[in-house]
Design an enzyme around this catalytic site. Structure first.
Site, PDB file in Angstrom:
ATOM      1  N   LYS A  16       0.819  -1.175  -0.040  1.00 54.07           N
ATOM      2  CA  LYS A  16       0.141   0.063   0.153  1.00 54.07           C
ATOM      3  C   LYS A  16       0.731   1.233   0.032  1.00 54.07           C
ATOM      4  O   LYS A  16       0.746   2.183  -0.956  1.00 54.07           O
ATOM      5  CB  LYS A  16      -0.744  -0.046   1.181  1.00 54.07           C
ATOM      6  CG  LYS A  16      -1.864  -1.042   1.496  1.00 54.07           C
ATOM      7  CD  LYS A  16      -2.793  -0.959   2.425  1.00 54.07           C
ATOM      8  CE  LYS A  16      -1.973  -0.950   3.865  1.00 54.07           C
ATOM      9  NZ  LYS A  16      -1.414  -2.331   4.091  1.00 54.07           N
ATOM     10  N   ARG A  90      -9.720   1.191   8.077  1.00 56.97           N
ATOM     11  CA  ARG A  90      -9.629   0.112   8.117  1.00 56.97           C
ATOM     12  C   ARG A  90     -10.193  -0.821   9.011  1.00 56.97           C
ATOM     13  O   ARG A  90      -9.822  -2.137   9.401  1.00 56.97           O
ATOM     14  CB  ARG A  90      -7.972  -0.312   8.464  1.00 56.97           C
ATOM     15  CG  ARG A  90      -7.452  -0.190   9.945  1.00 56.97           C
ATOM     16  CD  ARG A  90      -6.269  -0.655  10.078  1.00 56.97           C
ATOM     17  NE  ARG A  90      -5.090   0.239   9.520  1.00 56.97           N
ATOM     18  CZ  ARG A  90      -4.095  -0.163   9.103  1.00 56.97           C
ATOM     19  NH1 ARG A  90      -3.557  -1.358   9.484  1.00 56.97           N
ATOM     20  NH2 ARG A  90      -3.007   0.621   8.583  1.00 56.97           N
ATOM     21  N   ARG A 125      11.755  -5.707   5.155  1.00 56.48           N
ATOM     22  CA  ARG A 125      11.495  -4.154   4.850  1.00 56.48           C
ATOM     23  C   ARG A 125      12.473  -3.252   5.743  1.00 56.48           C
ATOM     24  O   ARG A 125      12.806  -3.465   6.935  1.00 56.48           O
ATOM     25  CB  ARG A 125      10.174  -3.632   5.344  1.00 56.48           C
ATOM     26  CG  ARG A 125       9.714  -2.224   5.363  1.00 56.48           C
ATOM     27  CD  ARG A 125       8.398  -1.826   5.323  1.00 56.48           C
ATOM     28  NE  ARG A 125       7.558  -2.652   6.430  1.00 56.48           N
ATOM     29  CZ  ARG A 125       6.179  -2.534   6.441  1.00 56.48           C
ATOM     30  NH1 ARG A 125       5.619  -1.974   5.449  1.00 56.48           N
ATOM     31  NH2 ARG A 125       5.761  -3.128   7.541  1.00 56.48           N
ATOM     32  N   ARG A 158      11.116  -1.330  11.331  1.00 59.10           N
ATOM     33  CA  ARG A 158       9.992  -1.004  12.266  1.00 59.10           C
ATOM     34  C   ARG A 158       9.794  -1.919  13.517  1.00 59.10           C
ATOM     35  O   ARG A 158       9.835  -2.882  13.238  1.00 59.10           O
ATOM     36  CB  ARG A 158       8.529  -0.810  11.438  1.00 59.10           C
ATOM     37  CG  ARG A 158       8.114   0.552  10.686  1.00 59.10           C
ATOM     38  CD  ARG A 158       7.345   0.485   9.775  1.00 59.10           C
ATOM     39  NE  ARG A 158       6.005  -0.130  10.112  1.00 59.10           N
ATOM     40  CZ  ARG A 158       4.759  -0.188   9.275  1.00 59.10           C
ATOM     41  NH1 ARG A 158       4.810   0.339   8.276  1.00 59.10           N
ATOM     42  NH2 ARG A 158       3.731  -1.087   9.742  1.00 59.10           N
ATOM     43  N   ARG A 169      -0.839  -8.575  13.200  1.00 58.70           N
ATOM     44  CA  ARG A 169      -1.213  -7.567  12.394  1.00 58.70           C
ATOM     45  C   ARG A 169      -2.001  -8.579  11.380  1.00 58.70           C
ATOM     46  O   ARG A 169      -3.233  -7.852  10.856  1.00 58.70           O
ATOM     47  CB  ARG A 169      -0.272  -6.922  11.850  1.00 58.70           C
ATOM     48  CG  ARG A 169       0.295  -5.690  12.913  1.00 58.70           C
ATOM     49  CD  ARG A 169       1.574  -5.261  12.416  1.00 58.70           C
ATOM     50  NE  ARG A 169       1.750  -4.901  11.158  1.00 58.70           N
ATOM     51  CZ  ARG A 169       2.773  -4.657  10.375  1.00 58.70           C
ATOM     52  NH1 ARG A 169       3.883  -5.090  10.776  1.00 58.70           N
ATOM     53  NH2 ARG A 169       2.672  -4.070   9.333  1.00 58.70           N
TER      54      ARG A 169
END
Ligand code: AP5
Length: 214
Positions: A16, A90, A125, A158, A169
């Site tokens: 996203k 969301r 990431r 993160r 999540r």
């Protein structure tokens, strides 16, 4: 059809942020990332900052009462501009809140991807806090290892990208966010894009199916 208000929807790690940034840069949209906004608040040494930091770290969702009005206000301030929303709404209650306040999305881009793929993506990431750029050790490495191409800042992992938090999540996504596909599907605005492919191919598909680029 006007495409002024866009929402990009998908699982954690579906791409996203990556694709919303392309849309913002190449089509003149304002990118509103709820995750970036909430992480900024979480980094502040305030009661609310600490509260939000703990929720994000646990992979849970921040309560509606802390964010609904805040996002609605930002959307209202941007009235007349092109916006791409990434991460808000969301859950059904957030989507219903926007609808009750007459905020309507022109299109909802749904990035469809498997759990296996998002696990691989999130595990590699690297994030730049200041510039908001996102990299991947294999799929989108920075030019210089560990350094943001745009701002030169040091890249970080993160807090909520640890494997056990990613699982949490993902389960929150299935329970809370996937129902939005039916909500917006019934309004006929969902555009599905196969996000299992490479970053460039997903971007080409978005340009073709959303922006009708030949
Ligand atoms: P948020 O920051 O929104 O996290 P998320 O939805 O879990 O999404 P991610 O940022 O993890 O992934 P992404 O889909 O943007 O993928 P990316 O492009 O980075 O929210 C964080 C937290 O904030 C929530 O858990 C919650 O606590 C809170 N929050 C936020 N909004 C809220 C709300 N509305 N209500 C309540 N709480 C809220 O890509 C991932 C990686 O893969 C990158 O390394 C990238 O380079 C790579 N990649 C991307 N696309 C591809 C591809 N096609 N092929 C290979 N690699 C790729």
């Amino acid at each position: 059809m006007a495409l002024d208000k866009l929402l990009i929807l998908g699982a954690p790690g579906s791409g996203k942020g990556t694709q919303a940034k392309f849309i913002a840069d190449q089509y003149g949209y304002k990118h509103i990332s709820s995750g970036d906004i909430l992480r900024k608040t979480a980094s502040e040494d305030t009661e609310i900052g600490r509260q939000i930091a703990a929720i994000i770290k646990a992979g849970e969702l921040v309560p509606d009462e802390l964010i609904n009005q805040m996002f609605l206000n930002s959307f209202k301030q941007l009235e007349g501009k092109k916006i791409i929303c990434d991460g808000y709404p969301r859950k059904l209650s957030q989507a219903e809140f926007l609808a009750e306040n007459n905020f309507v999305f022109d299109a909802v881009i749904y990035l469809n991807v498997s759990l296996e793929e998002v696990t691989d993506r999130i595990s590699g990431r690297l994030t730049a806090k200041i510039s908001g750029e996102t990299y991947h050790i294999k799929h989108r490495p920075p030019k210089v290892e560990g350094v943001c191409d745009v701002s030169g800042e040091k890249l970080i992992i993160r807090e909520d990208d640890k494997p056990e938090t990613v699982k949490k999540r993902y389960s929150v996504y299935l329970k809370e966010t996937e129902p939005l596909l039916e909500f917006y599907g019934s309004k006929g605005v969902v555009i599905e894009v196969d996000s299992e492919k490479s970053i460039d191919v997903v971007w080409k598909d978005i340009e073709r199916v959303v922006f009708k680029k030949k």
